[in-house]
Write a protein that holds these residues in place. Structure first.
Motif, short mmCIF file in Angstrom:
data_model
loop_
_atom_site.label_atom_id
_atom_site.label_comp_id
_atom_site.label_asym_id
_atom_site.label_seq_id
_atom_site.Cartn_x
_atom_site.Cartn_y
_atom_site.Cartn_z
N ILE A 1 0.85 -1.18 0.00
CA ILE A 1 0.00 0.00 0.00
C ILE A 1 0.89 1.24 0.00
O ILE A 1 1.78 1.36 0.84
N ASP A 2 0.65 2.14 -0.90
CA ASP A 2 1.42 3.38 -1.02
C ASP A 2 2.93 3.13 -0.97
O ASP A 2 3.65 3.71 -0.16
N ASP A 3 3.38 2.25 -1.78
CA ASP A 3 4.80 1.92 -1.87
C ASP A 3 5.36 1.26 -0.62
O ASP A 3 6.56 1.07 -0.48
N LYS A 4 4.48 0.94 0.34
CA LYS A 4 4.98 0.27 1.54
C LYS A 4 4.55 -1.18 1.49
O LYS A 4 3.46 -1.51 1.03
N ILE A 5 5.41 -2.05 1.97
CA ILE A 5 5.03 -3.45 2.05
C ILE A 5 4.58 -3.74 3.49
O ILE A 5 5.33 -3.49 4.43
N ILE A 6 3.35 -4.17 3.62
CA ILE A 6 2.84 -4.45 4.96
C ILE A 6 2.67 -5.94 5.14
O ILE A 6 2.00 -6.60 4.34
N ILE A 7 3.31 -6.44 6.16
CA ILE A 7 3.18 -7.87 6.45
C ILE A 7 2.32 -8.03 7.69
O ILE A 7 2.64 -7.48 8.75
N GLU A 8 1.21 -8.69 7.55
CA GLU A 8 0.31 -8.84 8.69
C GLU A 8 0.09 -10.30 9.04
O GLU A 8 -0.09 -11.13 8.15
N ARG A 9 0.08 -10.57 10.34
CA ARG A 9 -0.28 -11.92 10.77
C ARG A 9 -1.78 -12.08 10.56
O ARG A 9 -2.53 -11.13 10.71
N LYS A 10 -2.17 -13.26 10.22
CA LYS A 10 -3.59 -13.45 9.96
C LYS A 10 -4.16 -14.56 10.84
O LYS A 10 -3.63 -15.66 10.87
N ILE A 11 -5.19 -14.23 11.55
CA ILE A 11 -5.82 -15.25 12.39
C ILE A 11 -6.63 -16.18 11.49
O ILE A 11 -7.43 -15.72 10.69
N PRO A 12 -6.37 -17.48 11.60
CA PRO A 12 -7.05 -18.41 10.68
C PRO A 12 -8.56 -18.51 10.93
O PRO A 12 -9.03 -18.18 12.03
N ASP A 13 -9.27 -18.96 9.95
CA ASP A 13 -10.72 -19.14 10.10
C ASP A 13 -11.00 -20.48 10.78
O ASP A 13 -10.12 -21.33 10.89
N ASP A 14 -12.23 -20.66 11.20
CA ASP A 14 -12.70 -21.95 11.76
C ASP A 14 -11.82 -22.51 12.88
O ASP A 14 -11.37 -23.65 12.83
N ILE A 15 -11.59 -21.71 13.88
CA ILE A 15 -10.85 -22.21 15.05
C ILE A 15 -11.86 -22.92 15.94
O ILE A 15 -12.96 -22.43 16.17
N ASP A 16 -11.49 -24.09 16.46
CA ASP A 16 -12.39 -24.76 17.41
C ASP A 16 -12.21 -24.19 18.82
O ASP A 16 -13.16 -23.84 19.49
N ILE A 17 -10.96 -24.16 19.27
CA ILE A 17 -10.70 -23.62 20.59
C ILE A 17 -9.64 -22.52 20.49
O ILE A 17 -8.52 -22.77 20.04
N ALA A 18 -10.01 -21.32 20.89
CA ALA A 18 -9.04 -20.22 20.89
C ALA A 18 -8.59 -19.98 22.33
O ALA A 18 -9.41 -19.67 23.19
#
Lengths: 241, 282
Positions: free
Chosen positions: A51-68
């Motif tokens: 975005i705007d010449d910046k590289i953004i690395i984001e952690r992503k919380i996975p879908d369909d977690i049974d127990i968080a």
């Protein structure tokens, strides 16, 4: 496979260390579950955006977690913190407030160190004040064994065992005060000293066979209150072999 | 109503070692078991109630038979034994801990074994729990009042106290014996004891008490697999002599009577407290 995620909010990673401290039991657990998200223990899904010449690395919380398993409190001054906890709730079947910070606020709210905390203590709230929590396991950190037993019971659908933790999920305040208000002041304390042994900060001294809670040291982790046999004594404890 | 809880066997027993019998309250079961455990590597430390002088009870981690013997004998006052459990495991680095406690304390230990929230790497180190029969306990100042005001004996002169035959007995170092009716001690009881329905330490591995057996002997319930293994080895190795409970007087009937009395009386108290809207242990 049951999908388990360890979500890190505002905490010290002590609960994660307690989880990892299960040694060979951890392998047992890992064989039975799919650990889909946890600092240091598994690779995380990352999303890379430009975005705007910046590289953004984001952690992503996975879908369909049974127990968080959520460690840490929510910082109200941090937009990401709020977004993340809501996302966790949306994506998980069972949310466990793992440890004092998630369950009561713990040191993030109640530490009595000498330093100025930034953001201030009042910015931090236990996750139960933002989202609905299914199970709460207080303690700072909760012991390795209690985490293993909780996960085991959740995998086996042992709701009877989990009942006390489900009750704790409905409140975000458990602490040394409980001993005074609910036990000592109600003439229920018989002086076993379990509270004093359970306290991780040595905030409880036994005076004439009764707990005295030193408020300067109490971080309101709830270990004493949860451990007291006079506040709650689930029937299943009576099954001995 | 079930009087004793689960158990595998019940016998009358006493220690074979004269040294133990001289110091112990009755049959010396707790001291003998702990000394046996320490001498034979089944335990590497035990939590006992030590006499800190004038019958003030303090929890102590004992790692030698001498220390166990020093702490022998009943103290009729509150002693938070469990408060030193974590330090026994951490500071003394014990791997096999024995704990003696009143029924309520044994319940607390069972709870922390099932729900070890604040006891990291501790519950697996508990090797043996011994429970002692208990009707009620006294706060220290209550006990002092009983001894000094009612029995007319200075606390510093007391060498032994005992409850039996409906009386509270005090023995002094001058060789005197004083006794008052147990009824006179009731006002000094710890109120918290009135909601407890466990007389024989139903959740212990082994529970013991004088009631049911002749003077100098103790009644012993062996309740768990762990307790059974330990107890059998102890008898085989000659640390205890045992008699069938059916052959001794006054026998199990008296234990049953007292256990049921406690259960019935305190169940009523629990109901009463509920009616008043007061909390009860649940």
């Amino acid at each position: 496979m049951v999908k388990i995620a360890h979500i890190h909010m505002c905490g010290c990673t002590g609960c994660l260390i307690s989880l990892a401290d299960t040694y060979e039991q951890l392998l047992d657990i890992l064989n039975k579950v799919e650990l889909v998200y946890a600092l240091t223990l598994v690779d995380e899904k990352t999303e890379i955006k430009e975005i705007d010449d910046k590289i953004i690395i984001e952690r992503k919380i996975p879908d369909d977690i049974d127990i968080a398993l959520v460690e840490g409190s929510v910082c109200l001054d941090d937009e990401h913190s709020l977004k993340e906890i809501l996302e966790v709730r949306e994506k998980s079947k069972i949310v466990v407030a793992l440890g004092a910070c998630a369950a009561t606020g713990g040191v993030t709210r109640f530490c009595r160190g000498n330093q100025m905390s930034k953001p201030v203590h009042s910015s931090f709230v236990p996750i139960g004040e933002v989202i609905k929590v299914d199970l709460a396991l207080p303690g700072c950190p909760p012991s390795t064994e209690s985490i293993v037993k909780l996960i085991g019971a959740a995998l086996n659908g042992d709701t009877v065992y989990l009942e006390p933790y489900a009750e704790l999920a409905n409140k975000t305040e458990v602490c040394g005060c409980d001993l005074l208000y609910k036990v000592v002041n109600k003439s229920l304390c018989m002086g076993c000293g379990t509270c004093a042994a359970a306290c991780p900060t040595r905030a409880i001294e036994m005076l004439d066979g009764r707990p005295n809670v030193l408020k300067e040291l109490c971080i309101k982790c709830g270990a004493c209150s949860v451990q007291c046999p006079r506040i709650r004594f689930p029937k299943l404890i009576e099954e001995i072999e | 109503m079930d009087a004793f809880g689960k158990y595998k066997t019940v016998v009358s027993a006493r220690a074979t070692d004269k040294k133990i019998l001289k110091k112990s309250q009755d049959g010396g079961i707790v001291s003998a078991a702990f000394i046996y455990g320490l001498e034979n590597g089944l335990l590497d430390g035990v939590i006992v109630a030590d006499n800190a002088g004038e019958f003030k009870a303090v929890p102590k981690v004992a790692t030698t038979p001498e220390e166990v013997l020093e702490a022998a004998g009943t103290k009729y006052t509150v002693c938070p034994n469990i408060s030193v459990l974590k330090s026994a495991v951490r500071e003394y680095a014990l791997e096999k801990v024995g704990i003696v406690g009143t029924p309520c304390q044994i319940r607390a230990v069972r709870k922390l074994m099932k729900y070890p929230v604040g006891f990291r790497h501790t519950d697996s180190k508990i090797a043996l729990t011994i429970g002692i029969f208990c009707m009620e306990n006294f706060p220290y100042m209550g006990l002092k009042t009983i001894v000094e005001e009612h029995c007319g004996v200075k606390m510093e002169d007391v060498v032994k106290m005992d409850i039996g035959k409906g009386k509270f007995w005090v023995y002094t170092k001058w060789g005197e014996t004083k006794a008052i009716k147990l009824k006179e001690t009731h006002p000094y009881e710890q109120i918290a004891c009135h909601v407890c329905t466990d007389y024989t330490a139903e959740l212990a591995d082994i529970s013991t008490g004088s009631v049911g057996s002749p003077d100098g002997w103790s009644t012993v319930f062996v309740r768990t697999i762990r307790g059974e293994e330990f107890f059998n080895k102890m008898v085989e190795d000659g640390y205890l002599e045992i008699k069938p409970i059916e052959e001794v007087k006054p026998g199990l009937g008296l234990v049953e009577k007292l256990a049921l009395t406690k259960k019935e009386k305190n169940t009523k108290e629990i109901e009463h407290r509920k009616e008043l809207g007061l909390p009860v242990p649940y």
